[in-house]
Design a protein around this motif. Structure first.
Motif, PDB file in Angstrom:
ATOM      1  N   PHE A 170       0.834  -1.200   0.000  1.00 59.65           N
ATOM      2  CA  PHE A 170       0.000   0.000   0.000  1.00 59.65           C
ATOM      3  C   PHE A 170       0.876   1.261   0.000  1.00 59.65           C
ATOM      4  O   PHE A 170       0.674   2.173  -0.811  1.00 59.65           O
ATOM      5  N   PHE A 171       1.857   1.283   0.890  1.00 60.52           N
ATOM      6  CA  PHE A 171       2.680   2.497   0.996  1.00 60.52           C
ATOM      7  C   PHE A 171       3.659   2.630  -0.174  1.00 60.52           C
ATOM      8  O   PHE A 171       3.960   3.747  -0.585  1.00 60.52           O
ATOM      9  N   LEU A 172       4.130   1.493  -0.684  1.00 61.42           N
ATOM     10  CA  LEU A 172       4.997   1.582  -1.876  1.00 61.42           C
ATOM     11  C   LEU A 172       4.223   2.189  -3.044  1.00 61.42           C
ATOM     12  O   LEU A 172       4.721   3.061  -3.762  1.00 61.42           O
ATOM     13  N   LEU A 173       2.981   1.714  -3.203  1.00 55.66           N
ATOM     14  CA  LEU A 173       2.168   2.206  -4.318  1.00 55.66           C
ATOM     15  C   LEU A 173       1.808   3.677  -4.124  1.00 55.66           C
ATOM     16  O   LEU A 173       2.004   4.509  -5.022  1.00 55.66           O
ATOM     17  N   ARG A 174       1.301   3.981  -2.918  1.00 61.76           N
ATOM     18  CA  ARG A 174       0.779   5.321  -2.655  1.00 61.76           C
ATOM     19  C   ARG A 174       1.879   6.388  -2.609  1.00 61.76           C
ATOM     20  O   ARG A 174       1.703   7.501  -3.086  1.00 61.76           O
ATOM     21  N   ARG A 175       3.022   6.022  -2.028  1.00 63.50           N
ATOM     22  CA  ARG A 175       4.041   7.052  -1.778  1.00 63.50           C
ATOM     23  C   ARG A 175       5.218   7.022  -2.745  1.00 63.50           C
ATOM     24  O   ARG A 175       5.965   7.969  -2.818  1.00 63.50           O
ATOM     25  N   VAL A 176       5.392   5.903  -3.443  1.00 66.52           N
ATOM     26  CA  VAL A 176       6.565   5.801  -4.328  1.00 66.52           C
ATOM     27  C   VAL A 176       6.159   5.632  -5.794  1.00 66.52           C
ATOM     28  O   VAL A 176       6.523   6.447  -6.648  1.00 66.52           O
ATOM     29  N   PHE A 177       5.385   4.585  -6.080  1.00 71.73           N
ATOM     30  CA  PHE A 177       5.121   4.275  -7.490  1.00 71.73           C
ATOM     31  C   PHE A 177       4.137   5.251  -8.129  1.00 71.73           C
ATOM     32  O   PHE A 177       4.380   5.737  -9.230  1.00 71.73           O
ATOM     33  N   GLU A 178       3.031   5.531  -7.453  1.00 73.64           N
ATOM     34  CA  GLU A 178       2.039   6.449  -8.049  1.00 73.64           C
ATOM     35  C   GLU A 178       2.607   7.849  -8.286  1.00 73.64           C
ATOM     36  O   GLU A 178       2.457   8.396  -9.382  1.00 73.64           O
ATOM     37  N   PRO A 179       3.301   8.429  -7.294  1.00 78.62           N
ATOM     38  CA  PRO A 179       3.870   9.765  -7.562  1.00 78.62           C
ATOM     39  C   PRO A 179       4.878   9.780  -8.704  1.00 78.62           C
ATOM     40  O   PRO A 179       5.038  10.781  -9.389  1.00 78.62           O
ATOM     41  N   ARG A 180       5.569   8.663  -8.904  1.00 76.82           N
ATOM     42  CA  ARG A 180       6.555   8.616  -9.993  1.00 76.82           C
ATOM     43  C   ARG A 180       5.922   8.198 -11.323  1.00 76.82           C
ATOM     44  O   ARG A 180       6.589   8.190 -12.355  1.00 76.82           O
ATOM     45  N   GLY A 181       4.658   7.786 -11.257  1.00 77.15           N
ATOM     46  CA  GLY A 181       3.945   7.399 -12.488  1.00 77.15           C
ATOM     47  C   GLY A 181       4.459   6.110 -13.099  1.00 77.15           C
ATOM     48  O   GLY A 181       4.434   5.929 -14.319  1.00 77.15           O
ATOM     49  N   ILE A 182       4.932   5.188 -12.246  1.00 77.64           N
ATOM     50  CA  ILE A 182       5.396   3.896 -12.757  1.00 77.64           C
ATOM     51  C   ILE A 182       4.626   2.785 -12.059  1.00 77.64           C
ATOM     52  O   ILE A 182       4.176   2.946 -10.925  1.00 77.64           O
ATOM     53  N   PRO A 183       4.457   1.645 -12.758  1.00 70.18           N
ATOM     54  CA  PRO A 183       3.694   0.552 -12.140  1.00 70.18           C
ATOM     55  C   PRO A 183       4.544  -0.234 -11.150  1.00 70.18           C
ATOM     56  O   PRO A 183       5.778  -0.227 -11.234  1.00 70.18           O
ATOM     57  N   MET A 184       3.871  -0.915 -10.231  1.00 70.07           N
ATOM     58  CA  MET A 184       4.582  -1.818  -9.319  1.00 70.07           C
ATOM     59  C   MET A 184       5.196  -2.936 -10.158  1.00 70.07           C
ATOM     60  O   MET A 184       4.619  -3.346 -11.170  1.00 70.07           O
ATOM     61  N   PRO A 185       6.336  -3.478  -9.748  1.00 71.62           N
ATOM     62  CA  PRO A 185       6.951  -4.540 -10.563  1.00 71.62           C
ATOM     63  C   PRO A 185       6.064  -5.792 -10.626  1.00 71.62           C
ATOM     64  O   PRO A 185       5.512  -6.212  -9.618  1.00 71.62           O
ATOM     65  N   ASP A 186       5.953  -6.346 -11.849  1.00 70.86           N
ATOM     66  CA  ASP A 186       5.166  -7.576 -12.037  1.00 70.86           C
ATOM     67  C   ASP A 186       5.699  -8.697 -11.162  1.00 70.86           C
ATOM     68  O   ASP A 186       4.938  -9.538 -10.680  1.00 70.86           O
ATOM     69  N   ALA A 187       7.036  -8.698 -10.986  1.00 64.72           N
ATOM     70  CA  ALA A 187       7.653  -9.796 -10.237  1.00 64.72           C
ATOM     71  C   ALA A 187       7.131  -9.847  -8.796  1.00 64.72           C
ATOM     72  O   ALA A 187       7.037 -10.913  -8.206  1.00 64.72           O
ATOM     73  N   ARG A 188       6.771  -8.674  -8.241  1.00 64.57           N
ATOM     74  CA  ARG A 188       6.283  -8.665  -6.861  1.00 64.57           C
ATOM     75  C   ARG A 188       4.951  -9.408  -6.762  1.00 64.57           C
ATOM     76  O   ARG A 188       4.762 -10.244  -5.879  1.00 64.57           O
ATOM     77  N   SER A 189       4.026  -9.102  -7.681  1.00 68.23           N
ATOM     78  CA  SER A 189       2.736  -9.789  -7.623  1.00 68.23           C
ATOM     79  C   SER A 189       2.898 -11.279  -7.945  1.00 68.23           C
ATOM     80  O   SER A 189       2.217 -12.127  -7.377  1.00 68.23           O
ATOM     81  N   SER A 190       3.832 -11.604  -8.853  1.00 65.65           N
ATOM     82  CA  SER A 190       4.073 -13.018  -9.167  1.00 65.65           C
ATOM     83  C   SER A 190       4.639 -13.736  -7.944  1.00 65.65           C
ATOM     84  O   SER A 190       4.281 -14.881  -7.668  1.00 65.65           O
ATOM     85  N   PHE A 191       5.524 -13.046  -7.203  1.00 66.91           N
ATOM     86  CA  PHE A 191       6.098 -13.642  -5.995  1.00 66.91           C
ATOM     87  C   PHE A 191       4.991 -13.912  -4.973  1.00 66.91           C
ATOM     88  O   PHE A 191       4.914 -14.997  -4.386  1.00 66.91           O
ATOM     89  N   LEU A 192       4.120 -12.920  -4.785  1.00 63.51           N
ATOM     90  CA  LEU A 192       3.044 -13.079  -3.803  1.00 63.51           C
ATOM     91  C   LEU A 192       2.105 -14.215  -4.200  1.00 63.51           C
ATOM     92  O   LEU A 192       1.691 -15.014  -3.360  1.00 63.51           O
ATOM     93  N   ALA A 193       1.804 -14.297  -5.507  1.00 56.86           N
ATOM     94  CA  ALA A 193       0.921 -15.375  -5.972  1.00 56.86           C
ATOM     95  C   ALA A 193       1.580 -16.736  -5.757  1.00 56.86           C
ATOM     96  O   ALA A 193       0.926 -17.706  -5.371  1.00 56.86           O
ATOM     97  N   THR A 194       2.887 -16.794  -5.976  1.00 55.57           N
ATOM     98  CA  THR A 194       3.597 -18.071  -5.843  1.00 55.57           C
ATOM     99  C   THR A 194       3.646 -18.522  -4.388  1.00 55.57           C
ATOM    100  O   THR A 194       3.389 -19.701  -4.095  1.00 55.57           O
ATOM    101  N   ILE A 195       3.962 -17.603  -3.466  1.00 52.66           N
ATOM    102  CA  ILE A 195       4.025 -18.042  -2.062  1.00 52.66           C
ATOM    103  C   ILE A 195       2.616 -18.341  -1.542  1.00 52.66           C
ATOM    104  O   ILE A 195       2.451 -19.187  -0.678  1.00 52.66           O
ATOM    105  N   ALA A 196       1.609 -17.676  -2.116  1.00 55.28           N
ATOM    106  CA  ALA A 196       0.235 -17.971  -1.697  1.00 55.28           C
ATOM    107  C   ALA A 196      -0.150 -19.392  -2.102  1.00 55.28           C
ATOM    108  O   ALA A 196      -0.852 -20.090  -1.387  1.00 55.28           O
TER     109      ALA A 196
END
Lengths: 259, 201
Positions: free
Chosen positions: A211-237
């Motif tokens: 939440f804070f990475l998106l809100r405070r870092v990625f959104e202000p810079r106008g870049i998407p969160m890395p795909d690898a992060r969501s893939s990592f979360l899906a894999t450990i889930a």
């Protein structure tokens, strides 16, 4: 200009026909790129894979030049990384997050956090809490650290179970009762060293840092969160196969051929 | 500044040849001189071949291979095993596997691997058609013949996730000691991968 430092490989990009530009995370010189001549040769390429620890000597005529690396592998773990989906995604995600830092800006605490991740990269249950801690540290180093020391509402430091999405400060059970639907969960292991982290705790912790990475870092810079992060979360889930042997046995055709 | 020793047409030829892999300005000059000397029996046929290739080259709509016909020669070959789909990074890898003659399946060329450092994401690769092909009833096995690099294997894991619903066996190439390899000269990663994947002898 010349320095020697240890480093962990974050990425490698081919340069010309025989060389490679290598991105290292170093304790003393931060995220630092340099040219490795002959970097795509059969001998050197295995050393320049992400996750490997190396000893690097950087030389350049002027400080602002890209410079040349002379690199020697000290601990090569990329085979463990390649065998596990969680490890591959985890390393790619951490490397992508480190690219948020400016080049050549030392962050020794992040280097230590990265080294801890690399040491246990092929153990998804152990590495996930380390990656969350790394993300918290990264937020702090980027200037958006969360204050988890005391309750934003009452000032108490006991029973802190929420984080305010607005201020990034911890909130106690009593202090947050009225707004608990809107508050983010604060798992115990994030503020108590050595505390056990259950699967639900890890999921909640990634939701918090995400939440804070998106809100405070990625959104202000106008870049998407890395795909690898969501893939990592899906894999450990999914808690799916972490290692090639297990992957092979899942396929049901190589186990009988392996010792 | 050095004086020009040839006309602009020849200088341009040298400049273009120097952009080919393996050729620098000096070797490009030698190649150009060789072509100029053998205009009739080499330069002219080469010009014709380049023109023909430029005119006829197409990317295969099925597999992403480069050929002068669509579907490509590999896809149009009915003697190939249609149940095996071999996924490769690029056309050079396809040609390498064909040189080895080790498999007679069909291919799928991704056009690269996922690489955050180079800004290559899933949308930049030929993955969507791969998923479609893997769901075809005739396909029973997908071989991920991708490079033994972290980027290559991350791409393999990503594809494995996408093909979770497809009723196909997903395999990958073995990692280990190359033919003619001496253990003393191998890196630790290759050695430990080889030891983990050991087989009865």
């Amino acid at each position: 200009m010349e320095w020697t430092d240890q480093g962990i490989v974050l990425g490698t990009r081919r340069h010309g026909e025989t060389s490679a530009i290598v991105e290292l995370m170093t304790p003393g010189h931060g995220r630092h790129l340099g040219l490795v001549r002959g970097g795509i040769s059969r001998k050197v390429k295995p050393i320049l894979q992400p996750g490997n620890s190396v000893q690097a000597v950087w030389r350049a005529r002027l400080d602002e030049h890209l410079g040349n690396y002379t690199i020697e592998g000290t601990q090569l773990i990329s085979d463990r990384l390649m065998g596990s989906a969680a490890a591959s995604y985890g390393m790619q995600s951490v490397a992508a997050l480190l690219r948020l830092l400016p080049e050549r800006d030392p962050h020794p605490a992040l280097f230590q956090a990265l080294a801890a991740i690399v040491a246990r990269v092929d153990q998804p249950s152990a590495v996930a809490p380390l990656i969350v801690q790394f993300e918290l540290r990264l937020l702090a180093e980027l200037g958006f650290g969360l204050d988890l020391s005391e309750c934003a509402a009452t000032g108490n430091d006991a029973d802190l179970i929420y984080v305010s999405p607005k201020s990034g400060r911890a909130v106690s059970r009593a202090g947050g009762e009225e707004w608990k639907e809107r508050l983010l969960a604060l798992p115990l292991f994030l503020k108590t060293e050595g505390a056990e982290a259950s699967a639900d705790d890890v999921t909640a912790a990634f939701a918090l840092t995400g939440f804070f990475l998106l809100r405070r870092v990625f959104e202000p810079r106008g870049i998407p969160m890395p795909d690898a992060r969501s893939s990592f979360l899906a894999t450990i889930a999914r808690g799916r196969r972490p290692h090639p042997e297990e992957a092979a046995s899942d396929l049901g055709f190589t186990r009988d051929r392996q010792l | 500044m050095p004086r020009a020793v040839a006309g602009p047409e020849i200088e341009r030829l040298i400049q273009l040849l120097a952009r080919l892999p393996g050729l620098g300005p000096r070797s490009a000059r030698r190649a150009a001189l060789h072509l100029v000397r053998r205009r009739a029996d080499l330069m002219e046929p080469l010009t014709g071949a380049l023109g023909d290739a430029l005119e006829k080259i197409v990317v295969c709509g099925a597999c992403g291979n480069i050929d002068t016909r669509d579907p490509c020669t590999v896809c149009a070959d009915n003697t190939r095993d249609g149940s095996m789909l071999i996924v490769v990074e690029n056309v050079a890898d396809l040609w390498a596997l064909e040189r080895a003659g080790a498999a007679s399946g069909r291919y799928h060329v991704l056009g690269g691997t996922l690489s955050p450092l180079d800004g290559v994401g899933p949308d930049d690769l030929n993955i969507e058609t791969l998923v479609q092909r893997a769901h075809e009833p005739a396909v029973t096995e997908v071989v991920l013949a991708l490079n033994a690099t972290v980027d290559g294997q991350t791409t393999a894991h990503y594809i494995t996730d996408l093909l979770r619903e497809a009723k196909v066996k997903i395999t990958r190439l073995a990692h280990g000691v190359p033919i003619g390899g001496e253990l003393d000269y191998l890196d630790e990663g290759t050695l430990s991968a080889a030891l983990r994947s050991r087989t009865p002898f």
